[in-house]
Design an enzyme around this catalytic site. Structure first.
Site, PDB file in Angstrom:
ATOM      1  N   GLU A 249       0.881  -1.172   0.000  1.00  0.00           N
ATOM      2  CA  GLU A 249       0.000   0.000   0.000  1.00  0.00           C
ATOM      3  C   GLU A 249       0.913   1.215   0.000  1.00  0.00           C
ATOM      4  O   GLU A 249       1.497   1.567   1.012  1.00  0.00           O
ATOM      5  CB  GLU A 249      -0.907  -0.056   1.236  1.00  0.00           C
ATOM      6  CG  GLU A 249      -2.162   0.744   1.063  1.00  0.00           C
ATOM      7  CD  GLU A 249      -1.953   2.186   1.436  1.00  0.00           C
ATOM      8  OE1 GLU A 249      -1.454   2.961   0.572  1.00  0.00           O
ATOM      9  OE2 GLU A 249      -2.259   2.547   2.571  1.00  0.00           O
ATOM     10  N   CYS A 283      -2.939   8.611   3.059  1.00  0.00           N
ATOM     11  CA  CYS A 283      -2.624   8.163   1.697  1.00  0.00           C
ATOM     12  C   CYS A 283      -3.787   8.396   0.742  1.00  0.00           C
ATOM     13  O   CYS A 283      -3.574   8.558  -0.451  1.00  0.00           O
ATOM     14  CB  CYS A 283      -2.202   6.705   1.711  1.00  0.00           C
ATOM     15  SG  CYS A 283      -3.361   5.680   2.604  1.00  0.00           S
TER      16      CYS A 283
HETATM   17  P1  NAD Z   1       9.969   7.124   4.358  1.00  0.00           P
HETATM   18  O1  NAD Z   1       9.682   6.846   2.948  1.00  0.00           O
HETATM   19  O2  NAD Z   1      11.383   7.069   4.806  1.00  0.00           O
HETATM   20  O3  NAD Z   1       9.160   6.140   5.321  1.00  0.00           O
HETATM   21  C1  NAD Z   1       7.850   5.711   5.091  1.00  0.00           C
HETATM   22  C2  NAD Z   1       7.624   4.536   6.051  1.00  0.00           C
HETATM   23  O4  NAD Z   1       8.462   3.446   5.664  1.00  0.00           O
HETATM   24  C3  NAD Z   1       8.012   4.824   7.503  1.00  0.00           C
HETATM   25  O5  NAD Z   1       7.070   4.222   8.354  1.00  0.00           O
HETATM   26  C4  NAD Z   1       9.382   4.177   7.683  1.00  0.00           C
HETATM   27  O6  NAD Z   1       9.622   3.727   9.002  1.00  0.00           O
HETATM   28  C5  NAD Z   1       9.307   3.014   6.740  1.00  0.00           C
HETATM   29  N1  NAD Z   1      10.606   2.647   6.168  1.00  0.00           N
HETATM   30  C6  NAD Z   1      11.527   3.475   5.647  1.00  0.00           C
HETATM   31  N2  NAD Z   1      12.591   2.775   5.193  1.00  0.00           N
HETATM   32  C7  NAD Z   1      12.309   1.465   5.433  1.00  0.00           C
HETATM   33  C8  NAD Z   1      12.998   0.243   5.192  1.00  0.00           C
HETATM   34  N3  NAD Z   1      14.190   0.202   4.577  1.00  0.00           N
HETATM   35  N4  NAD Z   1      12.418  -0.906   5.594  1.00  0.00           N
HETATM   36  C9  NAD Z   1      11.207  -0.906   6.189  1.00  0.00           C
HETATM   37  N5  NAD Z   1      10.499   0.215   6.437  1.00  0.00           N
HETATM   38  C10 NAD Z   1      11.044   1.381   6.058  1.00  0.00           C
HETATM   39  O7  NAD Z   1       9.488   8.549   4.676  1.00  0.00           O
HETATM   40  P2  NAD Z   1       8.676   9.346   5.766  1.00  0.00           P
HETATM   41  O8  NAD Z   1       9.370  10.663   5.921  1.00  0.00           O
HETATM   42  O9  NAD Z   1       8.378   8.583   7.008  1.00  0.00           O
HETATM   43  O10 NAD Z   1       7.360   9.609   4.954  1.00  0.00           O
HETATM   44  C11 NAD Z   1       7.502  10.276   3.721  1.00  0.00           C
HETATM   45  C12 NAD Z   1       6.584   9.803   2.689  1.00  0.00           C
HETATM   46  O11 NAD Z   1       6.150   8.468   2.892  1.00  0.00           O
HETATM   47  C13 NAD Z   1       5.316  10.609   2.685  1.00  0.00           C
HETATM   48  O12 NAD Z   1       5.524  11.782   1.964  1.00  0.00           O
HETATM   49  C14 NAD Z   1       4.352   9.689   2.033  1.00  0.00           C
HETATM   50  O13 NAD Z   1       4.476   9.813   0.636  1.00  0.00           O
HETATM   51  C15 NAD Z   1       4.836   8.330   2.397  1.00  0.00           C
HETATM   52  N6  NAD Z   1       3.992   7.717   3.437  1.00  0.00           N
HETATM   53  C16 NAD Z   1       2.928   7.024   3.007  1.00  0.00           C
HETATM   54  C17 NAD Z   1       2.086   6.462   3.923  1.00  0.00           C
HETATM   55  C18 NAD Z   1       0.893   5.696   3.470  1.00  0.00           C
HETATM   56  O14 NAD Z   1      -0.060   5.564   4.216  1.00  0.00           O
HETATM   57  N7  NAD Z   1       0.906   5.103   2.288  1.00  0.00           N
HETATM   58  C19 NAD Z   1       2.325   6.606   5.281  1.00  0.00           C
HETATM   59  C20 NAD Z   1       3.443   7.318   5.695  1.00  0.00           C
HETATM   60  C21 NAD Z   1       4.288   7.872   4.747  1.00  0.00           C
END
Ligand code: NAD
Length: 475
Positions: A249, A283
């Site tokens: 997702e 999202c």
């Molecule tokens: P991010 O992309 O670093 O992280 C998103 C999520 O993924 C976080 O919960 C993080 O802990 C997890 N994550 C990151 N690297 C990972 C890895 N290698 N293995 C497993 N999990 C990992 O960025 P962020 O600053 O937390 O959020 C930025 C962007 O992420 C937002 O702008 C949005 O686009 C997206 N996001 C989407 C949702 C959603 O519901 N689809 C939720 C949160 C963030």
């Protein structure tokens, strides 16, 4: 109420920091510290994997009645503890209490739904010549590695746990390190309701270390991830090495099409509530507003006026409609999106700046006349910024709505039944809401198409995604 002690849950044991590394958890409304979160090392992860393997032997043989009893019991405990869980979620993520309460109720409802749905895992009998049969049976896929983000600190862990547990699968869940205590409460409710040790385990750590370790293991048979497209693609690559089942997702950039025959007052009211929910960090948040020329000016004026009425502040204060953003990266991202849009000719109708001296607040923001090449029209803003542009015809609107690689949610407002049917068919999205803004329900599939991901959570589809199909041919 004090913020609770932060713990891991591995192999049926609650574990504190001890010798482990820790990470500070911050209240986004103040920037102040809430607690220190223990982070797993490789030894912890190995123990969790072994425990998941053992738990699978036990849990795959559990009866639907036992699974149902545990899920119903956990739903009941979550309802009893809802006030406390909601306060914890608000403290660590920032959303207003009323949103946190609704999210907590949603998890209880989802567990109740799966407590019933797990009784309906059916197979097929293929009738062959006399004395022979073929059977098609469903089995649990196996241990799941699940990764949940911070934006729904209660709801995301609930989604990652409910369906696999109902299907007979153990889960090793890594929620976001920025909002850990809400997830701890959900796992605690399941354990207190009698879930055997090792079926739901909770780890926090350095995300890349945890995902590499778990996804390299053949014990894990399924990856379930909610988060950004970039991280999702990386995890899909890791999962490919051992050909794991995946549910992804990966966020959206939801178009909203407002036709000139829409009930404008109703559309403005519903869309403002949906856009600024959880400070836009959703999202399925409505984001690209395409409004038909005849009602464009009226819509922009009314929507900006509605955004101005939103009272922003600490989510623990009941009268606040919108809390802070969840972490310091978000207001920084808003600054960059808004200045880029303005440099491309967008008009700032309201907001556009940080708010207050402490915490991570950003004003409800409305930009109009945003050209398609502005960055915010291509990348998910994940914040309280609505971007509005005019369109002329049905075909223009559909072309604009479908032009991005995202396909999670899409919204349309029209009073014409014919148009409603046509637009529902034309939008490339996993979920379409027409004259409505709710796209999630326990009994309906939640998931996207295109780069927004694949596989659904919730509904019978969420259960099906945790099952594999086997054909047994008997001669
Ligand atoms: P991010 O992309 O670093 O992280 C998103 C999520 O993924 C976080 O919960 C993080 O802990 C997890 N994550 C990151 N690297 C990972 C890895 N290698 N293995 C497993 N999990 C990992 O960025 P962020 O600053 O937390 O959020 C930025 C962007 O992420 C937002 O702008 C949005 O686009 C997206 N996001 C989407 C949702 C959603 O519901 N689809 C939720 C949160 C963030």
């Amino acid at each position: 109420m004090d913020y609770p002690a932060l713990e891991l849950h591995i192999d049926g044991e609650w574990l504190g920091a001890g010798r482990r590394r820790t990470q500070r958890v911050v209240n986004p409304a103040t920037g102040g510290s809430l607690g220190e979160l223990p982070l797993v090392d490789a030894q912890d992860l190995e123990r969790a994997l072994q425990a998941a393997e053992r738990a699978f032997t036990r849990w795959r043989r559990s009866s639907p009645e036992e699974r149902s009893r545990v899920l119903k019991g956990a739903a009941q405990l979550i309802r009893e503890r809802a006030g406390r869980i909601a306060r914890i979620a608000t403290m660590e993520e920032g959303k207003p209490l009323r949103e946190a309460r609704a999210e907590t109720a949603m998890v209880a409802n989802l567990f109740d739904f799966y407590a019933e749905e797990c009784r309906r895992v059916y197979g097929r009998v293929l009738v062959r010549p006399t004395g022979t049969r073929s059977l098609v049976v469903k089995e649990p896929v196996g241990p799941v590695a699940a990764f949940a983000p911070w934006n729904f600190p209660v709801g995301n862990p609930g989604r990652k746990l409910g369906a696999p547990i109902a299907a007979g699968c153990p889960v090793i869940l890594k929620p976001a390190e920025e909002s850990p205590a809400s997830a701890i409460e959900i796992v605690r409710s399941l354990i207190d309701a009698g879930l055997p040790g090792g079926v739901a385990q909770l780890v926090f750590g350095v995300p890349d270390e945890v995902s590499r370790h778990l996804l390299a293991s053949p014990i894990i048979r399924k990856l379930s991830f909610t988060g950004s497209i970039a991280v999702g693609k990386h995890l899909l690559g890791l999962a490919a090495a051992t050909v794991k089942r995946t549910t992804m997702e990966l966020g959206g950039h939801a178009p909203v099409i407002v036709f000139d025959d829409a009930d404008l007052d109703r559309a403005v009211e519903m869309l403002a509530a949906a856009k600024f929910r959880n400070a836009g960090q959703v999202c399925v948040s409505p984001t690209r507003f395409y409004v038909q020329q005849g009602v464009y000016e009226r819509f922009v004026t009314a929507f900006a006026a509605r955004a101005l009425q939103i009272e922003v502040g600490d989510g623990l204060v009941e009268r606040h409609h919108m809390g802070p953003m969840a972490n310091p990266r978000r207001p920084q991202a808003m600054e960059s999106f808004v200045s880029d849009a303005l440099s491309h000719g967008a008009k700032l109708q309201t907001g556009g700046a940080r708010q207050g001296k402490e915490g991570f607040f950003w004003q409800p923001t409305v930009l109009s006349d945003v050209p398609p090449h502005a960055r915010i029209m291509r990348e998910e803003p994940f914040g309280p910024v609505a971007v509005i542009s005019p369109f002329a015809t049905f075909e223009d609107a559909v072309e604009q709505a479908n032009r991005l690689p995202y396909g999670l949610a899409a919204y349309a407002f029209t009073e014409s039944a014919k148009r409603a049917l046509l637009i529902g068919d034309a939008l490339e999205a996993g979920m379409v809401a027409i004259n409505a803004v709710m796209v999630a329900a326990p009994d309906a599939p939640f998931g996207g198409v295109k780069e927004s991901g694949h596989g659904a959570e919730d509904g019978p589809e969420g259960l099906e995604a945790c099952l594999v199909t086997k054909a047994i041919h008997q001669g």
